[in-house]
Design a protein around this motif. Structure first.
Motif, mmCIF file in Angstrom:
data_model
loop_
_atom_site.group_PDB
_atom_site.id
_atom_site.type_symbol
_atom_site.label_atom_id
_atom_site.label_comp_id
_atom_site.label_asym_id
_atom_site.label_seq_id
_atom_site.Cartn_x
_atom_site.Cartn_y
_atom_site.Cartn_z
ATOM 1 N N SER A 96 0.872 -1.174 0.000
ATOM 2 C CA SER A 96 0.000 0.000 0.000
ATOM 3 C C SER A 96 0.902 1.213 0.000
ATOM 4 O O SER A 96 2.110 1.110 0.171
ATOM 5 C CB SER A 96 -0.939 -0.005 1.195
ATOM 6 N N THR A 97 0.309 2.380 -0.181
ATOM 7 C CA THR A 97 1.145 3.553 -0.333
ATOM 8 C C THR A 97 0.669 4.654 0.598
ATOM 9 O O THR A 97 -0.434 4.581 1.141
ATOM 10 C CB THR A 97 1.140 4.019 -1.786
ATOM 11 N N THR A 98 1.488 5.642 0.822
ATOM 12 C CA THR A 98 1.104 6.701 1.745
ATOM 13 C C THR A 98 1.155 8.061 1.060
ATOM 14 O O THR A 98 1.639 8.179 -0.059
ATOM 15 C CB THR A 98 2.077 6.749 2.942
ATOM 16 N N ILE A 99 0.656 9.047 1.764
ATOM 17 C CA ILE A 99 0.662 10.408 1.245
ATOM 18 C C ILE A 99 2.087 10.829 0.903
ATOM 19 O O ILE A 99 2.377 11.320 -0.190
ATOM 20 C CB ILE A 99 0.077 11.372 2.293
ATOM 21 N N THR A 100 2.994 10.584 1.843
ATOM 22 C CA THR A 100 4.375 11.042 1.635
ATOM 23 C C THR A 100 5.008 10.352 0.430
ATOM 24 O O THR A 100 5.682 10.987 -0.376
ATOM 25 C CB THR A 100 5.213 10.750 2.890
ATOM 26 N N THR A 101 4.774 9.033 0.314
ATOM 27 C CA THR A 101 5.337 8.301 -0.814
ATOM 28 C C THR A 101 4.877 8.904 -2.132
ATOM 29 O O THR A 101 5.665 9.104 -3.055
ATOM 30 C CB THR A 101 4.877 6.829 -0.770
ATOM 31 N N GLN A 102 3.578 9.189 -2.215
ATOM 32 C CA GLN A 102 3.047 9.711 -3.472
ATOM 33 C C GLN A 102 3.629 11.083 -3.791
ATOM 34 O O GLN A 102 3.875 11.401 -4.951
ATOM 35 C CB GLN A 102 1.522 9.774 -3.430
ATOM 36 N N ILE A 103 3.851 11.896 -2.782
ATOM 37 C CA ILE A 103 4.465 13.206 -3.034
ATOM 38 C C ILE A 103 5.839 13.000 -3.661
ATOM 39 O O ILE A 103 6.189 13.637 -4.656
ATOM 40 C CB ILE A 103 4.580 14.014 -1.723
ATOM 41 N N VAL A 104 6.597 12.066 -3.100
ATOM 42 C CA VAL A 104 7.919 11.790 -3.654
ATOM 43 C C VAL A 104 7.801 11.306 -5.095
ATOM 44 O O VAL A 104 8.479 11.807 -5.999
ATOM 45 C CB VAL A 104 8.644 10.728 -2.793
ATOM 46 N N VAL A 105 6.916 10.334 -5.306
ATOM 47 C CA VAL A 105 6.766 9.755 -6.643
ATOM 48 C C VAL A 105 6.395 10.829 -7.661
ATOM 49 O O VAL A 105 6.937 10.885 -8.763
ATOM 50 C CB VAL A 105 5.685 8.650 -6.619
ATOM 51 N N ILE A 106 5.479 11.702 -7.255
ATOM 52 C CA ILE A 106 5.007 12.721 -8.189
ATOM 53 C C ILE A 106 6.110 13.722 -8.511
ATOM 54 O O ILE A 106 6.265 14.142 -9.665
ATOM 55 C CB ILE A 106 3.790 13.453 -7.584
ATOM 56 N N LEU A 107 6.903 14.082 -7.519
ATOM 57 C CA LEU A 107 7.848 15.181 -7.732
ATOM 58 C C LEU A 107 9.230 14.722 -8.197
ATOM 59 O O LEU A 107 10.086 15.543 -8.485
ATOM 60 C CB LEU A 107 7.980 16.027 -6.469
ATOM 61 N N ILE A 108 9.465 13.399 -8.265
ATOM 62 C CA ILE A 108 10.774 12.945 -8.766
ATOM 63 C C ILE A 108 10.817 13.174 -10.273
ATOM 64 O O ILE A 108 9.863 12.927 -10.984
ATOM 65 C CB ILE A 108 10.987 11.450 -8.431
ATOM 66 N N GLY A 109 11.931 13.618 -10.758
ATOM 67 C CA GLY A 109 12.102 13.791 -12.201
ATOM 68 C C GLY A 109 11.584 15.130 -12.686
ATOM 69 O O GLY A 109 11.238 16.007 -11.903
#
Lengths: 460, 254
Positions: free
Chosen positions: A405-418
């Motif tokens: 499962s994923t968390t808010i923080t993980t998704q922020i990282v995923v979205i903002l990488i690159g």
């Protein structure tokens, strides 16, 4: 001009200090009386007069000079009626050429002219700013110098300046917080202008990469891509698992440390436990991925459970270990601050140690202990690295801790990488998530601090 | 007429680490009497008191030698369970220390721990009698579920006395019970002690010589860890055998 100005200013300040110092000394000799303040305060007083106005002016110049220079260099282009965006592009080209970067049009006459103009105006600016700063400083210095006499109390004025200095420092912390909120707020509002807030808060489907395919997706599809409920559930699931580890272990550790451990044990064991808090979270992430996750996987396999290799359980367990010192050291503090007289009262009634802890100490310390739990929860919710590494990236609405499962923080990282385009709803959703997280931890911290405060008032 | 001896202390030596706090103290304490312990600060009277219910056990560096017999049994014997001892020897502290619980729960604490009440009515019975004996029942009967810490200082101290007598001890130790209280509350506690001595043996440490003179039958004078003199209170305050005692009770030192 930066470094030279800085050194000149320091020199100026030192000179002013000694001017004041010796001036006061002379007043003492001439008047045959002690001045109001010590000599050094007259020195500080003059140093302040010579430096503070100079620094203020320098800041003003720093803020405005770029703007003025740009306008001066571009003034002729404005009059030619060239389009605004083209002018900005032109200015960038001019600056790059000046800095020695060869561009396709670096040889053009207008660019070369403009570069010359830029160098010329900046040179003038540098000299005039230094002259202004130091002449203004000298004026103030003269003013201050003339004020020094027998009945002038420099100490009080220095005191006031120090007060202002402290105030400005604390203001910085507050302003930064406010700034963070506003930067988040700005992007979040932009995000919610494209995606309705209710869809964000209550939607159950999170797939922001789908919103990238602009042409294929109609507006409704974009809205459906940003339902943050799976992230909230993942966040709370992992935080819950972490608290299940850290609350019992941390609390029992705290009780042992404050009530049972001898001081020698306590003095060695406490720092070791607190090392846990100092381990970088990336290292915890390693530990979760390399050690705990395979272990859970094989354990689950041996009893016939299908455990995914990235699981909420692994991330939550390791996060729980990380939070133990938060719970234990805060709880230890509140348990230790329960007055000794309550313990004695209970022992004198014939209670054993564990009865005393259970019936008197824990109830008395409970608000503080709950405060430490809440602070730990907000830490767990905001934790990023462990979950990025160990919990998975797919937004998966599930209550099963064995699945990814994923968390808010993980998704922020995923979205903002690159590389990102900053006007796509995908990128802006990161800011909305950030603000949500911020608000959640803010509320938790607020409650925690209130609870702790209520507790501390009780025994005073 | 002399009452029978309740507590018999023989050759009591107490060390805190290197430092000796009590030297060869021998003292008999009679049943159903109030015995006062006086002496300047740091003379060992509180240490002595805390030996009687083994409260000093909590302090690691404290070593106790000698014997203290209550009803003929040495309380420092190995087979004595310290919790049971403290059930028999209650204690009231210098500063009122009610638990941060309701008034009812404060008094019910001891009976609950020692299983003295079979059911709720019996527990209530115990709590009510204890509060009545501590002369505070009328003041708190309508607010038994308010917290004990909300009471005034004097009331808190009487609540602590009620808590101490709730387990029906034989001996009550009082460590300067009135030092944090005003004269009115002090008078109430002194009157209460007068009542309580019919049922209990009371030993009180006090800094107030007037208080010792008012309430106690016998008084012991401690100085630098030695029990200098113990005798009838009247004798101690009028014609003590020892010069130091005379100096102290007449206010010439201490």
């Amino acid at each position: 001009m930066g470094l030279i100005t800085f050194f000149l200013l320091v020199l100026f300040a030192i000179t002013s200090f000694y001017l004041g110092y010796f001036r006061s000394n002379r007043v003492r000799v001439i008047e045959k009386q002690r001045p109001f303040s010590l000599d050094k305060y007259y020195g500080y007083y003059l140093a302040i007069w010579s430096v503070v106005p100079a620094v203020i002016i320098l800041f003003a110049i720093l803020i405005f000079d770029g703007f003025i220079v740009k306008n001066y260099v571009l003034s002729e282009f404005y009059s030619q009626g060239i389009d605004q965006s083209e002018i900005s592009l032109l200015f960038t080209q001019i600056e790059n050429t000046r800095n020695g970067i060869k561009l396709f049009n670096s040889e053009d006459e207008i660019i070369v002219n403009a570069v010359n103009k830029l160098n010329y105006i900046e040179g003038i600016f540098e000299i005039t700013s230094i002259i202004t700063v130091f002449s203004v400083s000298s004026l103030f210095l003269l003013y201050g110098y003339r004020k020094i006499n027998l009945n002038f109390d420099a100490r009080l004025i220095v005191e006031k300046f120090i007060l202002i200095g402290f105030f400005l420092c604390s203001l910085i912390a507050i302003l930064v917080t406010v700034g963070i909120i506003f930067s988040l707020l700005y992007e979040t509002v932009r995000f919610f202008s494209q995606v309705p807030i209710l869809d964000f808060l209550f939607g159950t489907n999170w797939s922001p990469q789908r919103a990238f395919v602009r042409d294929a997706a109609d507006a409704a599809d974009i809205e459906n891509a940003f339902g943050a409920v799976p992230l909230f559930s993942g966040t709370f699931l992992i935080a819950f698992i972490a608290m299940c580890v850290s609350i019992p272990v941390g609390l029992l550790t705290a009780i042992y440390m404050s009530e049972y451990a001898k001081s020698s044990v306590r003095n060695t064991a406490k720092p070791i436990i607190e090392i846990l808090a100092g381990i970088p979270t990336v290292v915890y992430g390693f530990f979760a991925v390399i050690t705990i996750a395979p272990f859970i996987r094989s354990l689950g396999g041996s009893i016939g459970l299908d455990v995914s290799s990235e699981s909420a359980l692994a991330a939550g367990l390791v996060m729980g270990i990380m939070i133990i010192p938060f719970v234990s050291s805060l709880s230890d503090d509140v348990i230790s601050s329960v007055p000794q007289s309550l313990r004695e009262g209970s022992y004198a009634m014939g209670a054993t140690k564990s009865e005393t802890i259970k019936k008197v100490i824990i109830p008395a310390a409970l608000p503080g202990i709950i405060g430490s739990f809440l602070l730990a929860v907000s830490r767990a919710i905001g934790e990023t690295m462990i979950v990025v590494m160990a919990a998975g990236l797919v937004a998966n609405l599930t209550a099963n801790p064995l699945e990814a499962s994923t968390t808010i923080t993980t998704q922020i990282v995923v979205i903002l990488i690159g590389d990102q385009e900053f006007d796509s709803p995908k990128t802006m959703s990161a800011f909305a998530l950030g603000l949500t997280l911020f608000v959640m931890t803010l509320i938790l911290n607020f409650i925690a601090l209130r609870v702790v405060k209520k507790y501390t008032e009780k025994y005073e | 007429m002399e009452n029978k001896v309740k507590v018999c202390v023989e050759n009591l030596n107490v060390h805190y680490g290197e430092k000796q706090a009590l030297f060869d103290v021998c003292m008999d304490i009679n049943q159903n009497e109030i015995t006062a312990l006086i002496g300047p600060s740091g003379c060992g009277k509180s240490t002595f008191l805390r030996c009687l219910n083994r409260m000093n056990d909590v302090i690691d560096i404290c070593k106790v030698e000698g014997s203290i017999k209550i009803d003929g049994q040495n309380i420092y014997d190995k087979d004595i369970q310290v919790e049971k001892l403290r059930e028999r020897v209650g204690m009231v502290f210098q500063k009122p220390n009610p638990f941060p619980k309701s008034i009812f729960e404060n008094v019910a604490y001891g009976p609950r721990i020692h299983g003295l009440a079979k059911d709720k009515t019996e527990l209530e019975e115990i709590v009510h009698t204890s509060l009545k004996k501590a002369a505070i029942f009328d003041e708190v009967k309508d607010r038994l579920d308010e917290t004990g810490t909300s009471l005034s200082g004097g009331q808190q101290q009487r609540l602590c006395i009620a808590r101490a007598i709730s387990v029906n001890p034989d001996v009550i130790l009082m460590d300067e019970p009135c030092s944090a209280l005003d004269p009115i509350a002090t008078a109430k506690i002194e009157a209460l002690m007068e009542d309580l001595k019919k049922e209990y043996t009371i030993i009180i440490v006090t800094h107030s010589m007037q208080q010792a003179a008012r309430v106690s039958k016998k008084t012991g004078f401690f100085h630098l860890g030695n029990l200098i003199e113990v005798n009838d209170t009247e004798t101690i305050f009028s014609t003590p055998a020892n010069d130091k005692t005379l100096d102290y009770v007449t206010g010439r030192f201490g």
